[in-house]
Enzyme design. Structure first.
Site, PDB file in Angstrom:
ATOM      1  N   ASP A  47       0.835  -1.202   0.000  1.00 23.29           N
ATOM      2  CA  ASP A  47       0.000   0.000   0.000  1.00 23.29           C
ATOM      3  C   ASP A  47       0.871   1.254   0.000  1.00 23.29           C
ATOM      4  OD1 ASP A  47      -2.855   1.164   0.592  1.00 23.29           O
ATOM      5  OD2 ASP A  47      -1.473   2.247   1.907  1.00 23.29           O
ATOM      6  N   TYR A  52       2.525  10.056   0.076  1.00 22.12           N
ATOM      7  CA  TYR A  52       3.618   9.515   0.913  1.00 22.12           C
ATOM      8  C   TYR A  52       4.992   9.842   0.303  1.00 22.12           C
ATOM      9  CZ  TYR A  52      -0.201   6.545   2.749  1.00 22.12           C
ATOM     10  OH  TYR A  52      -1.384   6.082   3.261  1.00 22.12           O
ATOM     11  N   LYS A  81      -2.858   5.953  -4.271  1.00 20.62           N
ATOM     12  CA  LYS A  81      -4.028   6.819  -4.019  1.00 20.62           C
ATOM     13  C   LYS A  81      -3.856   8.181  -4.680  1.00 20.62           C
ATOM     14  CE  LYS A  81      -4.036   4.551   0.485  1.00 20.62           C
ATOM     15  NZ  LYS A  81      -2.635   4.502   0.953  1.00 20.62           N
ATOM     16  N   HIS A 114      -8.049   9.305  -2.254  1.00 17.80           N
ATOM     17  CA  HIS A 114      -7.448   9.245  -0.917  1.00 17.80           C
ATOM     18  C   HIS A 114      -8.405   9.733   0.173  1.00 17.80           C
ATOM     19  CE1 HIS A 114      -3.259   9.140   1.093  1.00 17.80           C
ATOM     20  NE2 HIS A 114      -4.176   8.948   1.999  1.00 17.80           N
TER      21      HIS A 114
HETATM   22  N1  LIG Z   1      -5.823   6.003   3.524  1.00 15.38           N
HETATM   23  C1  LIG Z   1      -5.383   6.750   4.512  1.00 15.38           C
HETATM   24  O1  LIG Z   1      -5.813   7.895   4.708  1.00 15.38           O
HETATM   25  C2  LIG Z   1      -4.321   6.184   5.425  1.00 15.38           C
HETATM   26  C3  LIG Z   1      -4.049   6.813   6.649  1.00 15.38           C
HETATM   27  C4  LIG Z   1      -3.087   6.236   7.483  1.00 15.38           C
HETATM   28  C5  LIG Z   1      -2.418   5.090   7.075  1.00 15.38           C
HETATM   29  N2  LIG Z   1      -2.672   4.511   5.849  1.00 15.38           N
HETATM   30  C6  LIG Z   1      -1.953   3.288   5.378  1.00 15.38           C
HETATM   31  O2  LIG Z   1      -2.039   2.313   6.403  1.00 15.38           O
HETATM   32  C7  LIG Z   1      -0.722   1.937   6.811  1.00 15.38           C
HETATM   33  C8  LIG Z   1      -0.705   1.533   8.277  1.00 15.38           C
HETATM   34  O3  LIG Z   1      -1.143   2.564   9.132  1.00 15.38           O
HETATM   35  P1  LIG Z   1      -0.155   3.445  10.025  1.00 15.38           P
HETATM   36  O4  LIG Z   1       1.171   3.540   9.375  1.00 15.38           O
HETATM   37  O5  LIG Z   1      -0.896   4.701  10.315  1.00 15.38           O
HETATM   38  O6  LIG Z   1      -0.049   2.705  11.412  1.00 15.38           O
HETATM   39  P2  LIG Z   1       0.101   1.218  12.022  1.00 15.38           P
HETATM   40  O7  LIG Z   1       0.287   0.204  10.957  1.00 15.38           O
HETATM   41  O8  LIG Z   1      -1.022   1.087  12.979  1.00 15.38           O
HETATM   42  O9  LIG Z   1       1.409   1.381  12.902  1.00 15.38           O
HETATM   43  C9  LIG Z   1       2.681   1.508  12.340  1.00 15.38           C
HETATM   44  C10 LIG Z   1       3.652   1.696  13.506  1.00 15.38           C
HETATM   45  O10 LIG Z   1       3.648   0.511  14.327  1.00 15.38           O
HETATM   46  C11 LIG Z   1       4.963   0.018  14.465  1.00 15.38           C
HETATM   47  N3  LIG Z   1       4.858  -1.463  14.388  1.00 15.38           N
HETATM   48  C12 LIG Z   1       4.612  -2.203  13.292  1.00 15.38           C
HETATM   49  N4  LIG Z   1       4.554  -3.523  13.592  1.00 15.38           N
HETATM   50  C13 LIG Z   1       4.772  -3.607  14.933  1.00 15.38           C
HETATM   51  C14 LIG Z   1       4.842  -4.690  15.819  1.00 15.38           C
HETATM   52  N5  LIG Z   1       4.682  -5.950  15.404  1.00 15.38           N
HETATM   53  N6  LIG Z   1       5.080  -4.419  17.136  1.00 15.38           N
HETATM   54  C15 LIG Z   1       5.238  -3.152  17.577  1.00 15.38           C
HETATM   55  N7  LIG Z   1       5.190  -2.075  16.761  1.00 15.38           N
HETATM   56  C16 LIG Z   1       4.949  -2.300  15.448  1.00 15.38           C
HETATM   57  C17 LIG Z   1       5.746   0.609  13.308  1.00 15.38           C
HETATM   58  O11 LIG Z   1       7.101   0.787  13.693  1.00 15.38           O
HETATM   59  P3  LIG Z   1       8.375   0.471  12.739  1.00 15.38           P
HETATM   60  O12 LIG Z   1       8.010   0.878  11.339  1.00 15.38           O
HETATM   61  O13 LIG Z   1       9.431   1.322  13.341  1.00 15.38           O
HETATM   62  O14 LIG Z   1       8.640  -0.993  12.865  1.00 15.38           O
HETATM   63  C18 LIG Z   1       5.062   1.940  13.089  1.00 15.38           C
HETATM   64  O15 LIG Z   1       5.577   2.924  13.959  1.00 15.38           O
HETATM   65  C19 LIG Z   1       0.109   3.163   6.467  1.00 15.38           C
HETATM   66  O16 LIG Z   1       1.482   2.913   6.438  1.00 15.38           O
HETATM   67  C20 LIG Z   1      -0.479   3.518   5.127  1.00 15.38           C
HETATM   68  O17 LIG Z   1       0.029   2.657   4.118  1.00 15.38           O
HETATM   69  C21 LIG Z   1      -3.634   5.037   5.036  1.00 15.38           C
END
Ligand SMILES: NC(=O)c1ccc[n+]([C@@H]2O[C@H](COP(=O)([O-])OP(=O)(O)OC[C@H]3O[C@@H](n4cnc5c(N)ncnc54)[C@H](OP(=O)(O)O)[C@@H]3O)[C@@H](O)[C@H]2O)c1
Length: 316
Positions: A47, A52, A81, A114
């Site tokens: 994704d 980004y 997106k 998006h």
């Molecule tokens: N469509 C939208 O508007 C939108 C908005 C937000 C996000 N997204 C997408 O969704 C994805 C995921 O959401 P997100 O990045 O907001 O947050 P998330 O996946 O909830 O959290 C990511 C964070 O958690 C840590 N992490 C990952 N696996 C872990 C584990 N097993 N144990 C402990 N910590 C862990 C990562 O650290 P490290 O990387 O340092 O390991 C990072 O800091 C995004 O990257 C993006 O692609 C889309």
């Protein structure tokens, strides 16, 4: 070749792996390494998004894995997106063309609007120093969709969908579209269960994808509520369930979605976490455990858009 894990057939007829890698907020080098590590670990869904700023990195990693013979292009499901300042129908194709050039791909598997909240062409809502209302664009997302549909006809996007839409907006889009949205990507986790939206999407054959499923511990401050927020991965019920299954809290939070028939895209740049987050195919949560996770709902949004609450299409 390693399995992609469980998949879903979208309303477009295309198959999407339910578990994917998120790539928001990482450096160029981190994204390249994360995508390569993920592909080696078995992920077949990546994704990204034009905002980004990492489509080139995602594309490079995929290209390297194809060159190595690890995957073929058709083995990996790539989502990107539409930038929220390219949402006028006449700008959609320009954005898609730029994304494809940056990714180094002929097509994406999924192209999402998006957000229903959009901004004037050429502006950047995240760096704009003034009042964001000055740069709002209230272009109707139905009009944006008119720019999306031809991308499927031309084969540039195999499926199209939306992100951050609520059920009223989806309903209106369903009634005013030739090609139906295949996916809605939203924040979803036990603290923000959105059961009504889950039910609505299931009924209307729209696959939900959960973002910030781990509680987005590293989200930028601009998205946080400003209040002390509980840490999802430390929730005592989640931790207790994790102990019971011999899994981590993160693995329970990810499996929760697969067991609800929802796609999920955890982000990590840490190889051990990327691997562990994929290592959830050997168990499923019991009905009782899913129900107790269901009771944690507190309508907590970690990645809100409070800054844009006055926008005509604010969706939360
Ligand atoms: N469509 C939208 O508007 C939108 C908005 C937000 C996000 N997204 C997408 O969704 C994805 C995921 O959401 P997100 O990045 O907001 O947050 P998330 O996946 O909830 O959290 C990511 C964070 O958690 C840590 N992490 C990952 N696996 C872990 C584990 N097993 N144990 C402990 N910590 C862990 C990562 O650290 P490290 O990387 O340092 O390991 C990072 O800091 C995004 O990257 C993006 O692609 C889309």
């Amino acid at each position: 070749m390693a399995a992609a894990g469980p998949t879903a057939v979208l309303s477009s007829g295309k198959t999407m792996p339910l578990l994917g890698l998120g790539t928001w907020q990482s450096t160029s080098e981190q994204v390249i390494n994360a995508v390569k590590t993920a592909i080696d670990a078995g992920y077949r869904h990546i994704d990204t998004a034009q905002v980004y700023g990492n489509e080139k990195d995602v594309g490079q990693a995929i290209k390297e894995k194809i060159a190595e013979g690890k995957i073929k292009r058709e083995d990996v499901f790539v989502t990107t997106k539409l930038k929220p300042n390219f949402s006028r129908p006449e700008h959609v194709r320009e954005a898609m063309t730029q994304s494809l050039a940056d990714l180094g791909l002929d097509y994406v598997d999924l192209y999402l609007i998006h957000s229903p909240i959009n901004f004037k062409y050429g502006t950047d809502p995240f760096t704009y120093a003034g009042n964001p209302e000055e740069i709002y664009d209230d272009v109707d997302y139905i009009d944006t969709w008119r720019g999306m549909e031809p991308l499927v006809d031309e084969g540039l996007a195999k499926s199209i969908g939306v992100s951050n839409f609520n059920s009223q907006q989806l309903e209106r889009l369903l009634q005013n579209s030739r090609i139906k949205p295949a996916v809605n990507q939203v924040e979803l986790h036990p603290y923000l269960a959105q059961q009504d939206l889950v039910d609505f999407c299931k009924k209307n054959n729209i696959l939900l994808t959960a973002f910030s499923a781990l509680g987005a511990p590293a989200r930028p401050k601009v998205f946080a509520s400003g209040e002390e927020e509980p840490v999802l991965m430390e929730d005592p019920s989640v931790v207790a369930i994790a102990k019971k299954y011999g899994k981590s809290a993160a693995q329970i939070l990810l499996r929760y979605h697969l067991d609800r028939g929802v796609s999920v895209i955890p982000k990590s740049v840490t190889p051990s976490r990327i691997q562990a987050n994929f290592d959830i195919m050997d168990f499923s949560l019991s009905k009782e455990d899913l129900a107790s996770l269901g009771q944690l709902d507190r309508k907590l949004r970690y990645v809100g858009a409070n800054l844009f609450v006055t926008h005509k299409y604010y969706s939360y």
